[in-house]
Design a protein around this motif. Sequence first.
Motif, PDB file in Angstrom:
ATOM      1  N   GLY A  66      43.485  52.326  33.413  1.00 31.99           N
ATOM      2  CA  GLY A  66      42.288  53.201  33.297  1.00 31.99           C
ATOM      3  C   GLY A  66      40.971  53.137  34.347  1.00 31.99           C
ATOM      4  N   GLU A  67      41.307  52.325  35.494  1.00 27.16           N
ATOM      5  CA  GLU A  67      40.665  52.141  36.694  1.00 27.16           C
ATOM      6  C   GLU A  67      41.391  51.644  37.784  1.00 27.16           C
ATOM      7  OE1 GLU A  67      38.815  47.558  36.665  1.00 27.16           O
ATOM      8  OE2 GLU A  67      38.674  48.644  34.485  1.00 27.16           O
ATOM      9  N   GLU A  68      40.592  52.075  39.017  1.00 24.28           N
ATOM     10  CA  GLU A  68      41.336  51.920  40.103  1.00 24.28           C
ATOM     11  C   GLU A  68      41.300  50.404  40.814  1.00 24.28           C
ATOM     12  OE1 GLU A  68      40.919  53.164  44.787  1.00 24.28           O
ATOM     13  OE2 GLU A  68      40.462  54.739  43.183  1.00 24.28           O
ATOM     14  N   THR A  69      42.063  50.052  41.235  1.00 20.41           N
ATOM     15  CA  THR A  69      42.312  48.615  41.486  1.00 20.41           C
ATOM     16  C   THR A  69      42.892  48.464  43.046  1.00 20.41           C
ATOM     17  OG1 THR A  69      44.616  48.150  40.896  1.00 20.41           O
ATOM     18  CG2 THR A  69      42.745  47.568  39.400  1.00 20.41           C
ATOM     19  N   ASN A  70      42.416  47.548  43.869  1.00 20.24           N
ATOM     20  CA  ASN A  70      42.863  47.227  45.137  1.00 20.24           C
ATOM     21  C   ASN A  70      43.281  45.679  45.175  1.00 20.24           C
ATOM     22  OD1 ASN A  70      43.128  46.845  47.962  1.00 20.24           O
ATOM     23  ND2 ASN A  70      41.885  48.753  48.474  1.00 20.24           N
ATOM     24  N   ALA A  71      44.418  45.410  45.385  1.00 18.25           N
ATOM     25  CA  ALA A  71      44.866  43.966  45.322  1.00 18.25           C
ATOM     26  C   ALA A  71      44.497  43.295  46.522  1.00 18.25           C
ATOM     27  CB  ALA A  71      46.353  43.873  45.330  1.00 18.25           C
ATOM     28  N   ALA A  72      44.254  44.169  47.847  1.00 17.44           N
ATOM     29  CA  ALA A  72      44.069  43.623  49.269  1.00 17.44           C
ATOM     30  C   ALA A  72      42.127  43.203  49.012  1.00 17.44           C
ATOM     31  CB  ALA A  72      44.025  44.513  50.358  1.00 17.44           C
ATOM     32  N   ASP A  73      41.917  43.954  48.175  1.00 11.51           N
ATOM     33  CA  ASP A  73      40.257  43.566  48.191  1.00 11.51           C
ATOM     34  C   ASP A  73      39.814  42.520  46.934  1.00 11.51           C
ATOM     35  OD1 ASP A  73      39.452  45.463  50.257  1.00 11.51           O
ATOM     36  OD2 ASP A  73      38.989  47.176  48.735  1.00 11.51           O
ATOM     37  N   ASP A  74      40.582  42.500  45.871  1.00 12.20           N
ATOM     38  CA  ASP A  74      40.238  41.861  44.821  1.00 12.20           C
ATOM     39  C   ASP A  74      41.222  40.443  44.877  1.00 12.20           C
ATOM     40  OD1 ASP A  74      39.036  43.998  43.942  1.00 12.20           O
ATOM     41  OD2 ASP A  74      40.526  44.686  42.639  1.00 12.20           O
ATOM     42  N   HIS A  75      42.142  40.207  45.876  1.00 12.53           N
ATOM     43  CA  HIS A  75      42.966  38.934  45.680  1.00 12.53           C
ATOM     44  C   HIS A  75      42.108  37.724  45.613  1.00 12.53           C
ATOM     45  CE1 HIS A  75      42.481  38.778  50.041  1.00 12.53           C
ATOM     46  NE2 HIS A  75      42.908  37.736  50.033  1.00 12.53           N
ATOM     47  N   ASP A  76      40.776  37.626  46.389  1.00 13.54           N
ATOM     48  CA  ASP A  76      40.085  36.219  46.214  1.00 13.54           C
ATOM     49  C   ASP A  76      39.025  36.115  45.188  1.00 13.54           C
ATOM     50  OD1 ASP A  76      41.381  35.388  48.675  1.00 13.54           O
ATOM     51  OD2 ASP A  76      39.978  36.408  50.020  1.00 13.54           O
ATOM     52  N   LEU A  77      39.089  37.319  44.455  1.00 17.25           N
ATOM     53  CA  LEU A  77      38.019  37.256  43.173  1.00 17.25           C
ATOM     54  C   LEU A  77      38.596  36.043  42.229  1.00 17.25           C
ATOM     55  CD1 LEU A  77      37.238  40.793  42.591  1.00 17.25           C
ATOM     56  CD2 LEU A  77      35.741  39.295  43.870  1.00 17.25           C
ATOM     57  N   VAL A  78      37.560  35.462  41.737  1.00 17.49           N
ATOM     58  CA  VAL A  78      37.784  34.328  40.650  1.00 17.49           C
ATOM     59  C   VAL A  78      37.210  34.943  39.370  1.00 17.49           C
ATOM     60  CG1 VAL A  78      36.905  32.210  39.831  1.00 17.49           C
ATOM     61  CG2 VAL A  78      37.356  32.667  42.111  1.00 17.49           C
ATOM     62  N   ALA A  79      37.944  34.754  38.373  1.00 14.54           N
ATOM     63  CA  ALA A  79      37.562  35.510  37.012  1.00 14.54           C
ATOM     64  C   ALA A  79      36.127  34.933  36.543  1.00 14.54           C
ATOM     65  CB  ALA A  79      38.540  34.957  35.933  1.00 14.54           C
ATOM     66  N   GLY A  80      35.306  35.919  36.127  1.00 12.31           N
ATOM     67  CA  GLY A  80      34.178  36.000  36.149  1.00 12.31           C
ATOM     68  C   GLY A  80      33.192  36.376  37.307  1.00 12.31           C
TER      69      GLY A  80
END
Length: 82
Positions: A66-80
């Motif tokens: 239901g939402e667009e994701t981008n693994a290249a941009d999101d891979h360093d994000l930490v939960a929260g």
Amino acid sequence: MSHRVEDETTVNDSYSVTVPAAVRNELDIESGDKIRWRVDEDGTLSIEVVTQRYGAFSELEPVDIGEETNAADDHDLVAGDC
């Protein structure tokens, strides 16, 4: 394995070795695979092929969350941190 394969290789100046073609063919070793080196307490060297085949997930179907994701941009994000 169908038969015994034995070969030699030389350690070069940078301590690299080439896996002989006969061994690569017998064990189906491809570029990107890893070799795990193990020395036992008695000094016996053994190696194990750890396959790292590319495209392992290529046959999986994407899941619409239901939402667009981008693994290249999101891979360093930490939960929260989102």
